[in-house]
Design a protein around this motif. Structure first.
Motif, PDB file in Angstrom:
ATOM      1  N   LEU A   1       0.833  -1.202   0.000  1.00 21.08           N
ATOM      2  CA  LEU A   1       0.000   0.000   0.000  1.00 21.08           C
ATOM      3  C   LEU A   1       0.867   1.251   0.000  1.00 21.08           C
ATOM      4  CD1 LEU A   1      -2.827   1.340   0.395  1.00 21.08           C
ATOM      5  CD2 LEU A   1      -2.418   1.132   2.865  1.00 21.08           C
ATOM      6  N   ARG A   2       1.892   1.231   0.846  1.00 19.92           N
ATOM      7  CA  ARG A   2       2.823   2.355   0.934  1.00 19.92           C
ATOM      8  C   ARG A   2       4.070   1.910   1.669  1.00 19.92           C
ATOM      9  NH1 ARG A   2      -1.115   3.861   4.936  1.00 19.92           N
ATOM     10  NH2 ARG A   2      -2.227   5.026   3.330  1.00 19.92           N
ATOM     11  N   VAL A   3       5.111   2.714   1.552  1.00 16.22           N
ATOM     12  CA  VAL A   3       6.315   2.538   2.366  1.00 16.22           C
ATOM     13  C   VAL A   3       6.207   3.474   3.560  1.00 16.22           C
ATOM     14  CG1 VAL A   3       8.808   2.918   2.479  1.00 16.22           C
ATOM     15  CG2 VAL A   3       7.795   1.834   0.468  1.00 16.22           C
ATOM     16  N   LEU A   4       6.419   2.929   4.745  1.00 14.33           N
ATOM     17  CA  LEU A   4       6.412   3.694   5.983  1.00 14.33           C
ATOM     18  C   LEU A   4       7.874   3.939   6.361  1.00 14.33           C
ATOM     19  CD1 LEU A   4       4.229   4.713   7.993  1.00 14.33           C
ATOM     20  CD2 LEU A   4       4.595   2.611   9.286  1.00 14.33           C
ATOM     21  N   ALA A   5       8.411   5.073   5.916  1.00  7.22           N
ATOM     22  CA  ALA A   5       9.835   5.372   6.099  1.00  7.22           C
ATOM     23  C   ALA A   5      10.047   6.063   7.436  1.00  7.22           C
ATOM     24  CB  ALA A   5      10.329   6.253   4.961  1.00  7.22           C
ATOM     25  N   GLU A   6      10.730   5.381   8.359  1.00  7.33           N
ATOM     26  CA  GLU A   6      10.908   5.895   9.717  1.00  7.33           C
ATOM     27  C   GLU A   6      12.348   6.311   9.958  1.00  7.33           C
ATOM     28  OE1 GLU A   6      10.263   4.547  14.371  1.00  7.33           O
ATOM     29  OE2 GLU A   6       8.923   3.836  12.785  1.00  7.33           O
ATOM     30  N   VAL A   7      12.518   7.578  10.300  1.00  8.29           N
ATOM     31  CA  VAL A   7      13.839   8.118  10.605  1.00  8.29           C
ATOM     32  C   VAL A   7      14.098   7.930  12.092  1.00  8.29           C
ATOM     33  CG1 VAL A   7      15.287  10.181  10.600  1.00  8.29           C
ATOM     34  CG2 VAL A   7      13.647   9.788   8.739  1.00  8.29           C
ATOM     35  N   THR A   8      15.125   7.167  12.413  1.00  4.93           N
ATOM     36  CA  THR A   8      15.394   6.835  13.816  1.00  4.93           C
ATOM     37  C   THR A   8      16.316   7.830  14.510  1.00  4.93           C
ATOM     38  OG1 THR A   8      17.199   5.374  13.131  1.00  4.93           O
ATOM     39  CG2 THR A   8      15.023   4.376  13.413  1.00  4.93           C
ATOM     40  N   ASP A   9      16.838   8.796  13.764  1.00  4.53           N
ATOM     41  CA  ASP A   9      17.671   9.850  14.344  1.00  4.53           C
ATOM     42  C   ASP A   9      16.768  10.782  15.146  1.00  4.53           C
ATOM     43  OD1 ASP A   9      19.312  11.999  14.960  1.00  4.53           O
ATOM     44  OD2 ASP A   9      20.143  12.196  12.948  1.00  4.53           O
ATOM     45  N   VAL A  10      16.983  10.878  16.449  1.00  2.57           N
ATOM     46  CA  VAL A  10      16.104  11.682  17.301  1.00  2.57           C
ATOM     47  C   VAL A  10      16.660  13.073  17.568  1.00  2.57           C
ATOM     48  CG1 VAL A  10      15.132   9.639  18.415  1.00  2.57           C
ATOM     49  CG2 VAL A  10      17.142  10.731  19.422  1.00  2.57           C
ATOM     50  N   ASN A  11      17.743  13.430  16.887  1.00  2.00           N
ATOM     51  CA  ASN A  11      18.344  14.750  17.030  1.00  2.00           C
ATOM     52  C   ASN A  11      17.675  15.708  16.055  1.00  2.00           C
ATOM     53  OD1 ASN A  11      20.034  17.057  16.861  1.00  2.00           O
ATOM     54  ND2 ASN A  11      21.804  15.865  17.541  1.00  2.00           N
ATOM     55  N   ALA A  12      17.045  16.743  16.568  1.00  2.00           N
ATOM     56  CA  ALA A  12      16.317  17.673  15.707  1.00  2.00           C
ATOM     57  C   ALA A  12      17.227  18.343  14.688  1.00  2.00           C
ATOM     58  CB  ALA A  12      15.618  18.730  16.555  1.00  2.00           C
ATOM     59  N   ALA A  13      18.503  18.494  15.028  1.00  2.00           N
ATOM     60  CA  ALA A  13      19.428  19.190  14.141  1.00  2.00           C
ATOM     61  C   ALA A  13      19.871  18.340  12.961  1.00  2.00           C
ATOM     62  CB  ALA A  13      20.655  19.656  14.929  1.00  2.00           C
ATOM     63  N   THR A  14      19.818  17.030  13.090  1.00  2.00           N
ATOM     64  CA  THR A  14      20.320  16.140  12.034  1.00  2.00           C
ATOM     65  C   THR A  14      19.263  15.217  11.439  1.00  2.00           C
ATOM     66  OG1 THR A  14      21.023  14.539  13.734  1.00  2.00           O
ATOM     67  CG2 THR A  14      22.663  16.141  12.977  1.00  2.00           C
ATOM     68  N   ALA A  15      18.094  15.128  12.070  1.00  2.00           N
ATOM     69  CA  ALA A  15      17.059  14.202  11.592  1.00  2.00           C
ATOM     70  C   ALA A  15      16.580  14.555  10.186  1.00  2.00           C
ATOM     71  CB  ALA A  15      15.880  14.187  12.561  1.00  2.00           C
ATOM     72  N   GLY A  16      16.550  15.830   9.852  1.00  2.00           N
ATOM     73  CA  GLY A  16      16.120  16.235   8.521  1.00  2.00           C
ATOM     74  C   GLY A  16      17.035  15.701   7.439  1.00  2.00           C
ATOM     75  N   GLU A  17      18.332  15.785   7.684  1.00  2.00           N
ATOM     76  CA  GLU A  17      19.300  15.245   6.723  1.00  2.00           C
ATOM     77  C   GLU A  17      19.148  13.738   6.606  1.00  2.00           C
ATOM     78  OE1 GLU A  17      23.205  16.425   7.814  1.00  2.00           O
ATOM     79  OE2 GLU A  17      22.811  18.573   7.637  1.00  2.00           O
ATOM     80  N   ALA A  18      18.934  13.075   7.746  1.00  2.00           N
ATOM     81  CA  ALA A  18      18.738  11.625   7.724  1.00  2.00           C
ATOM     82  C   ALA A  18      17.482  11.256   6.937  1.00  2.00           C
ATOM     83  CB  ALA A  18      18.642  11.091   9.150  1.00  2.00           C
ATOM     84  N   ALA A  19      16.455  12.095   7.029  1.00  2.00           N
ATOM     85  CA  ALA A  19      15.212  11.841   6.291  1.00  2.00           C
ATOM     86  C   ALA A  19      15.449  11.922   4.788  1.00  2.00           C
ATOM     87  CB  ALA A  19      14.144  12.848   6.718  1.00  2.00           C
ATOM     88  N   VAL A  20      16.167  12.948   4.353  1.00  2.00           N
ATOM     89  CA  VAL A  20      16.461  13.100   2.925  1.00  2.00           C
ATOM     90  C   VAL A  20      17.263  11.906   2.430  1.00  2.00           C
ATOM     91  CG1 VAL A  20      17.704  14.484   1.221  1.00  2.00           C
ATOM     92  CG2 VAL A  20      16.319  15.611   2.983  1.00  2.00           C
ATOM     93  N   ALA A  21      18.233  11.455   3.232  1.00  2.00           N
ATOM     94  CA  ALA A  21      19.055  10.308   2.841  1.00  2.00           C
ATOM     95  C   ALA A  21      18.223   9.040   2.726  1.00  2.00           C
ATOM     96  CB  ALA A  21      20.180  10.119   3.858  1.00  2.00           C
TER      97      ALA A  21
END
Length: 242
Positions: free
Chosen positions: A151-171
């Motif tokens: 149905l969909r991919v549930l992509a979960e970013v496990t980086d809990v640091n607000a400063a770096t989680a965005g970059e981890a999400a893009v990656a």
């Protein structure tokens, strides 16, 4: 699409307003949908407050929520290995469900993910392929025959640091490049949840928010309930044009 994740594997000790019983899940779901949630993800819990895949537990939770939310709002549950560590047991429990959710998440880094997914497909339940950052789940999923079936991919970013989680999400989204145009729902957790939601909005991806992922609003205050989280998420999504 904005999904609300009502409770997760959390315990009441972590959050006094965490919905646990079927009636609590139903009430929280209704408020969250009224606030703007379009899809529901929940963890059915047994009498001790632990996640369970037992058919009666799943039936009671799904039935209670389905009675109170509009019929066009889909309801999904977890199949996390912590609820039933043996893959064969997880698949067997899925096959024993008497009330079916619309979809269920399957964490692709867990042993037996494909077996559990097949059991869900056999029951006519949509599959959300859970892809955690920091694992080999994206590679395994992209190489499997499942991208065109879920149905969909549930992509979960496990980086809990607000400063770096965005970059981890893009990656993570880049890792999932081969699965497109399969829909991707991108979300974070704890300190990274709001940063990742903003990335999902910027990239035009589905998003989710709820007490499973984060207990705090962007300003650091404690969220009163899932509806409060959804309301703020809706405002942030609207600010980016979603």
């Amino acid at each position: 699409m904005l999904q609300v994740c009502l409770n997760g594997a959390r315990a009441r000790e972590e959050c006094r307003s965490l919905p646990v019983s079927p009636s609590e899940l139903a009430a929280e779901a209704a408020r969250a949908v009224a606030a703007g949630a379009e899809d529901i993800h929940l963890h059915p819990k047994d009498a001790e407050g632990l996640d369970s895949l037992e058919p009666d537990v799943v039936a009671h939770a799904v039935t209670a929520v389905r009675r109170i939310v509009p019929p066009d709002v889909q309801i999904g549950v977890t199949t996390g290995a912590w609820a039933a560590p043996d893959p064969e047991q997880r698949a067997a429990l899925v096959r024993s469900w008497t009330v079916l959710p619309d979809h269920a998440s399957v964490n692709w880094h867990e042993e037996g993910a494909e077996q559990v997914a097949e059991a869900l497909f056999d029951r006519g339940v949509g599959v959300e392929a859970g892809i955690y950052s920091g694992t080999d789940a994206a590679r395994r999923f992209c190489a499997s025959p499942f991208p065109g079936r879920v149905l969909r991919v549930l992509a979960e970013v496990t980086d809990v640091n607000a400063a770096t989680a965005g970059e981890a999400a893009v990656a993570l989204v880049k890792e999932l490049g081969p699965v497109r145009p399969t829909p991707v729902l991108l979300h974070g957790e704890e300190g990274g949840a709001w940063s990742v939601l903003r990335v999902a909005a910027r990239l035009g991806l589905d998003a989710r928010i709820g007490l499973e992922d984060v207990l705090f609003l962007p300003d650091g205050s404690v969220a009163a309930d899932n509806a409060a989280l959804v309301q703020v998420a809706r405002t942030l999504l609207a600010a980016t044009g979603q």
